[in-house]
Design an enzyme around this catalytic site. Structure first.
Site, PDB file in Angstrom:
ATOM      1  N   ARG A 116       7.979  10.540  38.453  1.00 52.60           N
ATOM      2  CA  ARG A 116       7.469   9.270  38.979  1.00 52.60           C
ATOM      3  C   ARG A 116       6.848   8.384  37.903  1.00 52.60           C
ATOM      4  NH1 ARG A 116       7.768  12.666  43.155  1.00 52.60           N
ATOM      5  NH2 ARG A 116       7.297  14.088  41.487  1.00 52.60           N
ATOM      6  N   THR A 117       5.931   8.956  37.136  1.00 52.81           N
ATOM      7  CA  THR A 117       5.176   8.111  36.201  1.00 52.81           C
ATOM      8  C   THR A 117       6.112   7.512  35.145  1.00 52.81           C
ATOM      9  OG1 THR A 117       3.274   9.539  36.580  1.00 52.81           O
ATOM     10  CG2 THR A 117       3.151   8.046  34.698  1.00 52.81           C
TER      11      THR A 117
ATOM     12  N   LYS B 271      10.271  19.814  14.392  1.00 50.53           N
ATOM     13  CA  LYS B 271      10.167  20.151  12.966  1.00 50.53           C
ATOM     14  C   LYS B 271       8.715  20.213  12.526  1.00 50.53           C
ATOM     15  CE  LYS B 271      14.382  17.467  12.062  1.00 50.53           C
ATOM     16  NZ  LYS B 271      14.865  16.238  11.427  1.00 50.53           N
TER      17      LYS B 271
ATOM     18  N   ARG C 253       1.695  10.824  27.637  1.00 49.31           N
ATOM     19  CA  ARG C 253       1.223  11.950  28.471  1.00 49.31           C
ATOM     20  C   ARG C 253       1.160  13.210  27.629  1.00 49.31           C
ATOM     21  NH1 ARG C 253       3.578  13.711  34.333  1.00 49.31           N
ATOM     22  NH2 ARG C 253       2.234  11.965  34.910  1.00 49.31           N
TER      23      ARG C 253
ATOM     24  N   HIS D  84      -5.850  10.435  35.120  1.00 55.34           N
ATOM     25  CA  HIS D  84      -4.511   9.869  35.272  1.00 55.34           C
ATOM     26  C   HIS D  84      -4.737   8.461  35.850  1.00 55.34           C
ATOM     27  CE1 HIS D  84      -0.355   9.415  35.991  1.00 55.34           C
ATOM     28  NE2 HIS D  84      -0.094  10.490  36.710  1.00 55.34           N
TER      29      HIS D  84
HETATM   30  C1  NCD Z   1       0.797  14.237  38.991  1.00 53.26           C
HETATM   31  C2  NCD Z   1       0.559  14.503  37.536  1.00 53.26           C
HETATM   32  O1  NCD Z   1       1.483  14.690  36.752  1.00 53.26           O
HETATM   33  O2  NCD Z   1      -0.604  14.495  37.197  1.00 53.26           O
HETATM   34  N1  NCD Z   1       1.967  13.603  39.308  1.00 53.26           N
HETATM   35  C3  NCD Z   1       2.108  12.260  39.108  1.00 53.26           C
HETATM   36  O3  NCD Z   1       1.924  11.773  38.024  1.00 53.26           O
HETATM   37  N2  NCD Z   1       2.470  11.519  40.159  1.00 53.26           N
HETATM   38  C4  NCD Z   1       0.393  15.326  39.888  1.00 53.26           C
HETATM   39  C5  NCD Z   1       0.901  16.714  39.689  1.00 53.26           C
HETATM   40  O4  NCD Z   1       1.604  17.043  38.747  1.00 53.26           O
HETATM   41  O5  NCD Z   1       0.554  17.534  40.545  1.00 53.26           O
END
Ligand code: NCD
Length: 302
Positions: A55-56, A83, A105, A133
Protein backbone atom coordinates in the site's frame (compact mmCIF):
# COMPACT_ATOMS: atom_id res chain seq x y z
CA UNK A 1 14.83 24.94 5.30
CA UNK A 2 14.35 21.35 4.15
CA UNK A 3 10.90 20.04 4.98
CA UNK A 4 11.37 16.48 6.21
CA UNK A 5 8.22 14.50 7.06
CA UNK A 6 9.47 12.21 9.81
CA UNK A 7 6.98 12.33 12.67
CA UNK A 8 3.53 13.73 13.33
CA UNK A 9 4.98 15.02 16.60
CA UNK A 10 6.72 17.86 14.75
CA UNK A 11 3.38 19.42 13.77
CA UNK A 12 1.01 21.65 15.72
CA UNK A 13 -2.69 20.85 15.66
CA UNK A 14 -3.22 23.72 13.24
CA UNK A 15 -0.49 22.55 10.84
CA UNK A 16 -1.74 18.98 10.91
CA UNK A 17 -5.31 20.11 10.26
CA UNK A 18 -4.04 22.07 7.24
CA UNK A 19 -2.55 18.82 5.92
CA UNK A 20 -5.77 16.87 6.57
CA UNK A 21 -7.70 19.56 4.67
CA UNK A 22 -5.16 19.58 1.85
CA UNK A 23 -5.53 15.78 1.63
CA UNK A 24 -9.31 16.19 1.61
CA UNK A 25 -9.05 18.60 -1.37
CA UNK A 26 -6.87 16.08 -3.20
CA UNK A 27 -9.38 13.31 -2.48
CA UNK A 28 -12.05 15.42 -4.25
CA UNK A 29 -9.68 16.14 -7.14
CA UNK A 30 -8.96 12.41 -7.53
CA UNK A 31 -12.53 11.96 -8.78
CA UNK A 32 -11.47 13.76 -11.97
CA UNK A 33 -7.75 12.99 -12.35
CA UNK A 34 -7.49 14.94 -15.61
CA UNK A 35 -8.22 18.14 -13.66
CA UNK A 36 -5.45 17.65 -11.07
CA UNK A 37 -2.85 20.44 -11.34
CA UNK A 38 0.59 19.02 -12.30
CA UNK A 39 2.22 20.20 -9.09
CA UNK A 40 5.10 17.72 -9.38
CA UNK A 41 5.84 18.16 -13.08
CA UNK A 42 9.58 17.63 -13.77
CA UNK A 43 10.05 16.30 -10.22
CA UNK A 44 11.33 12.80 -9.46
CA UNK A 45 10.78 11.01 -6.18
CA UNK A 46 12.58 7.83 -5.14
CA UNK A 47 10.85 5.10 -3.16
CA UNK A 48 13.54 3.48 -1.00
CA UNK A 49 12.02 0.58 0.92
CA UNK A 50 14.24 -1.68 3.04
CA UNK A 51 11.12 -3.47 4.32
CA UNK A 52 8.27 -4.97 2.26
CA UNK A 53 5.35 -2.76 1.28
CA UNK A 54 2.31 -2.87 -0.96
CA UNK A 55 0.00 0.00 0.00
CA UNK A 56 2.50 2.62 1.09
CA UNK A 57 4.93 2.19 -1.79
CA UNK A 58 2.27 1.92 -4.51
CA UNK A 59 0.22 4.80 -3.15
CA UNK A 60 3.28 7.06 -3.09
CA UNK A 61 3.82 6.09 -6.72
CA UNK A 62 0.20 6.77 -7.69
CA UNK A 63 0.24 10.04 -5.71
CA UNK A 64 3.39 11.32 -7.42
CA UNK A 65 2.14 10.29 -10.87
CA UNK A 66 -1.30 11.88 -10.33
CA UNK A 67 0.58 15.13 -9.65
CA UNK A 68 2.59 14.80 -12.85
CA UNK A 69 5.79 13.61 -11.16
CA UNK A 70 7.99 10.61 -11.87
CA UNK A 71 9.06 7.79 -9.58
CA UNK A 72 12.11 5.59 -9.13
CA UNK A 73 11.48 2.39 -7.20
CA UNK A 74 14.84 1.58 -5.65
CA UNK A 75 15.02 -2.05 -4.53
CA UNK A 76 17.80 -2.83 -2.00
CA UNK A 77 17.56 -6.52 -2.96
CA UNK A 78 19.08 -6.01 -6.42
CA UNK A 79 21.25 -3.00 -5.65
CA UNK A 80 24.73 -2.24 -4.28
CA UNK A 81 23.28 -2.73 -0.79
CA UNK A 82 24.13 -6.37 -1.58
CA UNK A 83 27.76 -5.25 -2.01
CA UNK A 84 27.79 -3.72 1.45
CA UNK A 85 26.77 -0.13 0.66
CA UNK A 86 25.42 1.63 3.74
CA UNK A 87 22.02 3.29 4.05
CA UNK A 88 23.71 6.70 4.27
CA UNK A 89 25.72 6.14 1.09
CA UNK A 90 22.69 4.76 -0.74
CA UNK A 91 20.54 7.78 0.16
CA UNK A 92 23.43 10.18 -0.64
CA UNK A 93 23.78 8.51 -4.04
CA UNK A 94 20.11 9.09 -4.84
CA UNK A 95 20.39 12.67 -3.59
CA UNK A 96 23.33 13.31 -5.88
CA UNK A 97 21.39 11.94 -8.85
CA UNK A 98 19.11 14.91 -8.30
CA UNK A 99 15.80 13.39 -7.19
CA UNK A 100 13.53 15.84 -5.37
CA UNK A 101 12.53 13.63 -2.42
CA UNK A 102 13.32 10.29 -0.78
CA UNK A 103 10.46 8.17 0.55
CA UNK A 104 12.13 5.79 2.98
CA UNK A 105 11.16 2.69 4.99
CA UNK A 106 13.47 0.79 7.31
CA UNK A 107 13.28 -1.61 10.26
CA UNK A 108 15.31 0.77 12.44
CA UNK A 109 13.14 3.02 14.64
CA UNK A 110 15.32 6.15 14.49
CA UNK A 111 17.67 5.91 11.51
CA UNK A 112 16.09 8.88 9.70
CA UNK A 113 16.34 11.09 12.79
CA UNK A 114 20.04 10.25 12.89
CA UNK A 115 20.61 10.90 9.17
CA UNK A 116 18.34 13.87 8.44
CA UNK A 117 20.79 16.71 9.06
CA UNK A 118 23.07 15.39 6.30
CA UNK A 119 20.39 15.74 3.60
CA UNK A 120 19.27 18.75 1.60
CA UNK A 121 16.16 17.19 0.06
CA UNK A 122 12.95 16.24 1.91
CA UNK A 123 13.10 12.82 3.56
CA UNK A 124 9.70 11.19 4.03
CA UNK A 125 9.24 8.50 6.67
CA UNK A 126 7.26 5.65 5.05
CA UNK A 127 7.56 3.44 8.15
CA UNK A 128 10.25 3.48 10.81
CA UNK A 129 10.59 0.15 12.61
CA UNK A 130 8.03 -0.04 15.37
CA UNK A 131 8.17 3.68 16.04
CA UNK A 132 6.14 5.84 13.67
CA UNK A 133 4.37 5.67 10.31
CA UNK A 134 3.29 9.30 9.93
CA UNK A 135 1.92 9.09 6.36
CA UNK A 136 -0.38 6.27 7.54
CA UNK A 137 -1.25 8.54 10.48
CA UNK A 138 -2.36 11.27 8.10
CA UNK A 139 -4.55 8.92 6.04
CA UNK A 140 -6.11 7.58 9.24
CA UNK A 141 -6.88 11.14 10.38
CA UNK A 142 -8.35 11.91 6.93
CA UNK A 143 -10.56 8.80 7.15
CA UNK A 144 -11.83 9.78 10.62
CA UNK A 145 -12.35 13.41 9.55
CA UNK A 146 -14.35 12.41 6.46
CA UNK A 147 -16.51 10.17 8.60
CA UNK A 148 -17.18 12.42 11.57
CA UNK A 149 -16.41 15.96 10.32
CA UNK A 150 -14.11 16.50 13.31
CA UNK A 151 -11.23 14.87 15.19
CA UNK A 152 -11.42 16.41 18.66
CA UNK A 153 -13.29 14.26 21.15
CA UNK A 154 -13.44 11.09 19.04
CA UNK A 155 -12.96 7.77 20.81
CA UNK A 156 -10.91 5.07 19.11
CA UNK A 157 -10.16 1.53 20.30
CA UNK A 158 -6.91 0.03 19.01
CA UNK A 159 -6.61 -3.73 19.23
CA UNK A 160 -3.70 -6.05 18.50
CA UNK A 161 0.08 -5.84 18.55
CA UNK A 162 0.22 -2.21 19.66
CA UNK A 163 3.69 -2.49 21.16
CA UNK A 164 5.30 -3.27 17.80
CA UNK A 165 3.02 -1.15 15.62
CA UNK A 166 4.30 2.05 14.05
CA UNK A 167 0.73 2.65 12.84
CA UNK A 168 -0.43 2.78 16.46
CA UNK A 169 2.65 4.87 17.25
CA UNK A 170 1.60 7.63 14.87
CA UNK A 171 -2.07 7.36 15.83
CA UNK A 172 -1.16 7.89 19.48
CA UNK A 173 0.92 10.95 18.59
CA UNK A 174 -2.03 12.34 16.61
CA UNK A 175 -4.41 11.53 19.46
CA UNK A 176 -2.43 13.71 21.84
CA UNK A 177 -2.32 16.55 19.31
CA UNK A 178 -6.06 16.49 18.57
CA UNK A 179 -7.55 15.24 21.84
CA UNK A 180 -8.69 11.86 20.50
CA UNK A 181 -9.27 9.30 23.26
CA UNK A 182 -7.43 6.03 22.57
CA UNK A 183 -8.28 2.72 24.27
CA UNK A 184 -5.48 0.16 24.10
CA UNK A 185 -6.99 -3.32 23.76
CA UNK A 186 -5.61 -6.77 23.05
CA UNK A 187 -3.11 -9.06 24.79
CA UNK A 188 -1.39 -7.48 27.82
CA UNK A 189 2.04 -8.50 26.53
CA UNK A 190 1.45 -6.52 23.31
CA UNK A 191 0.22 -3.33 24.97
CA UNK A 192 2.59 -0.48 25.85
CA UNK A 193 2.21 1.28 29.18
CA UNK A 194 0.60 4.67 28.73
CA UNK A 195 1.72 7.80 30.48
CA UNK A 196 -0.85 10.06 28.83
CA UNK A 197 -4.38 10.71 30.05
CA UNK A 198 -5.74 10.49 26.46
CA UNK A 199 -4.42 6.93 26.10
CA UNK A 200 -5.56 4.14 28.43
CA UNK A 201 -5.66 0.37 28.56
CA UNK A 202 -9.16 -1.11 28.31
CA UNK A 203 -11.02 -4.36 27.93
CA UNK A 204 -11.89 -4.83 24.25
CA UNK A 205 -15.45 -6.09 24.61
CA UNK A 206 -16.50 -3.48 27.19
CA UNK A 207 -14.98 -0.68 25.08
CA UNK A 208 -16.72 -1.61 21.82
CA UNK A 209 -20.10 0.04 22.64
CA UNK A 210 -18.34 3.31 23.57
CA UNK A 211 -16.13 4.07 20.58
CA UNK A 212 -16.44 5.82 17.20
CA UNK A 213 -13.82 3.66 15.52
CA UNK A 214 -11.93 0.43 16.09
CA UNK A 215 -8.44 0.15 14.61
CA UNK A 216 -7.49 -3.51 14.23
CA UNK A 217 -3.78 -4.32 13.97
CA UNK A 218 -1.80 -7.19 12.53
CA UNK A 219 0.48 -9.20 14.81
CA UNK A 220 3.92 -8.02 13.65
CA UNK A 221 5.36 -11.53 13.33
CA UNK A 222 8.58 -10.18 11.81
CA UNK A 223 9.27 -8.21 15.02
CA UNK A 224 8.81 -11.20 17.37
CA UNK A 225 11.11 -14.08 18.08
CA UNK A 226 9.62 -17.53 18.52
CA UNK A 227 6.04 -16.29 18.78
CA UNK A 228 3.53 -19.09 19.10
CA UNK A 229 0.09 -18.01 18.06
CA UNK A 230 -3.04 -20.09 18.00
CA UNK A 231 -5.16 -18.33 15.38
CA UNK A 232 -8.49 -19.62 16.67
CA UNK A 233 -7.85 -18.64 20.29
CA UNK A 234 -6.50 -15.22 19.29
CA UNK A 235 -9.47 -14.54 17.04
CA UNK A 236 -11.88 -15.58 19.80
CA UNK A 237 -10.24 -13.28 22.34
CA UNK A 238 -9.30 -10.27 20.23
CA UNK A 239 -10.51 -10.63 16.63
CA UNK A 240 -13.07 -8.41 14.93
CA UNK A 241 -16.06 -10.49 13.90
CA UNK A 242 -19.82 -10.26 13.62
CA UNK A 243 -20.36 -10.76 17.35
CA UNK A 244 -18.14 -7.77 18.13
CA UNK A 245 -19.40 -5.63 15.24
CA UNK A 246 -22.90 -5.97 16.72
CA UNK A 247 -21.59 -4.56 20.00
CA UNK A 248 -20.42 -1.38 18.22
CA UNK A 249 -22.60 1.70 17.74
CA UNK A 250 -24.23 1.85 14.27
CA UNK A 251 -22.16 4.94 13.35
CA UNK A 252 -18.86 3.40 14.45
CA UNK A 253 -16.34 2.28 11.84
CA UNK A 254 -13.84 -0.57 11.54
CA UNK A 255 -10.32 0.36 10.41
CA UNK A 256 -7.14 -1.62 9.65
CA UNK A 257 -3.95 -0.32 8.01
CA UNK A 258 -3.44 -3.58 6.10
CA UNK A 259 -2.13 -6.08 5.34
CA UNK A 260 -4.79 -8.01 7.26
CA UNK A 261 -4.86 -11.67 8.09
CA UNK A 262 -8.40 -12.90 7.46
CA UNK A 263 -9.56 -15.21 10.24
CA UNK A 264 -6.89 -13.98 12.66
CA UNK A 265 -7.39 -10.35 13.72
CA UNK A 266 -10.41 -9.90 11.46
CA UNK A 267 -12.99 -12.32 10.10
CA UNK A 268 -13.52 -12.59 6.37
CA UNK A 269 -17.01 -11.05 6.49
CA UNK A 270 -15.83 -7.93 8.35
CA UNK A 271 -13.24 -6.80 5.80
CA UNK A 272 -15.85 -5.36 3.44
CA UNK A 273 -18.67 -4.99 5.97
CA UNK A 274 -20.71 -1.75 5.53
CA UNK A 275 -19.10 -0.41 8.74
CA UNK A 276 -15.58 -1.19 7.49
CA UNK A 277 -13.47 1.62 6.02
CA UNK A 278 -10.44 -0.56 5.30
CA UNK A 279 -10.40 -0.06 1.53
CA UNK A 280 -11.41 3.58 2.01
CA UNK A 281 -8.25 4.01 4.10
CA UNK A 282 -6.18 2.64 1.21
CA UNK A 283 -7.93 4.98 -1.21
CA UNK A 284 -7.27 7.88 1.17
CA UNK A 285 -3.61 6.88 1.24
CA UNK A 286 -3.18 8.37 -2.24
CA UNK A 287 -4.74 11.74 -1.30
CA UNK A 288 -2.79 11.89 1.96
CA UNK A 289 0.49 11.22 0.15
CA UNK A 290 -0.29 13.78 -2.55
CA UNK A 291 -0.70 16.32 0.26
CA UNK A 292 2.58 15.25 1.88
CA UNK A 293 4.57 15.33 -1.39
CA UNK A 294 3.16 18.75 -2.25
CA UNK A 295 3.92 20.02 1.27
CA UNK A 296 7.47 18.63 1.23
CA UNK A 297 8.55 19.50 -2.31
CA UNK A 298 6.67 22.65 -3.32
CA UNK A 299 6.89 26.05 -1.76
CA UNK A 300 3.58 26.94 -3.29
CA UNK A 301 1.16 24.08 -3.49
CA UNK A 302 -2.53 23.46 -3.65
C1 NCD B 1 1.63 -1.29 8.05
C2 NCD B 1 3.11 -1.11 8.14
O1 NCD B 1 3.87 -1.53 7.27
O2 NCD B 1 3.50 -0.51 9.12
N1 NCD B 1 1.10 -1.34 6.79
C3 NCD B 1 0.93 -0.19 6.07
O3 NCD B 1 1.86 0.54 5.84
N2 NCD B 1 -0.29 0.07 5.60
C4 NCD B 1 1.07 -2.24 9.02
C5 NCD B 1 1.59 -3.63 9.13
O4 NCD B 1 2.55 -4.04 8.49
O5 NCD B 1 0.99 -4.36 9.93
Amino acid sequence: MVKHFLSLASFTQHELMDLVEKAQSFSHLLQTPEKIPPLLQHKIIANVFYEPSTRTRCSFEVAAKRLGGEVINFNPENSSVKKGETVYDTLKTLESLGVESLVFRHSDDHILEDLKSAFHLPLINAGAGKHEHPTQGLLDLLTLYQEFGKLQGLKVAVCGDIKHSRVAGSLMVAAKIFGIKIYLCGPDSLRPLSTDSMIEAADFDSTLPEVDAVMMLRIQIERHEGLELDAKTYHHQFGMNQRRQKMMQPHAIIMHPGPFNRGLEISDDMVEHPQSRIFKQMHNGVAARMAILDWAINRKGL
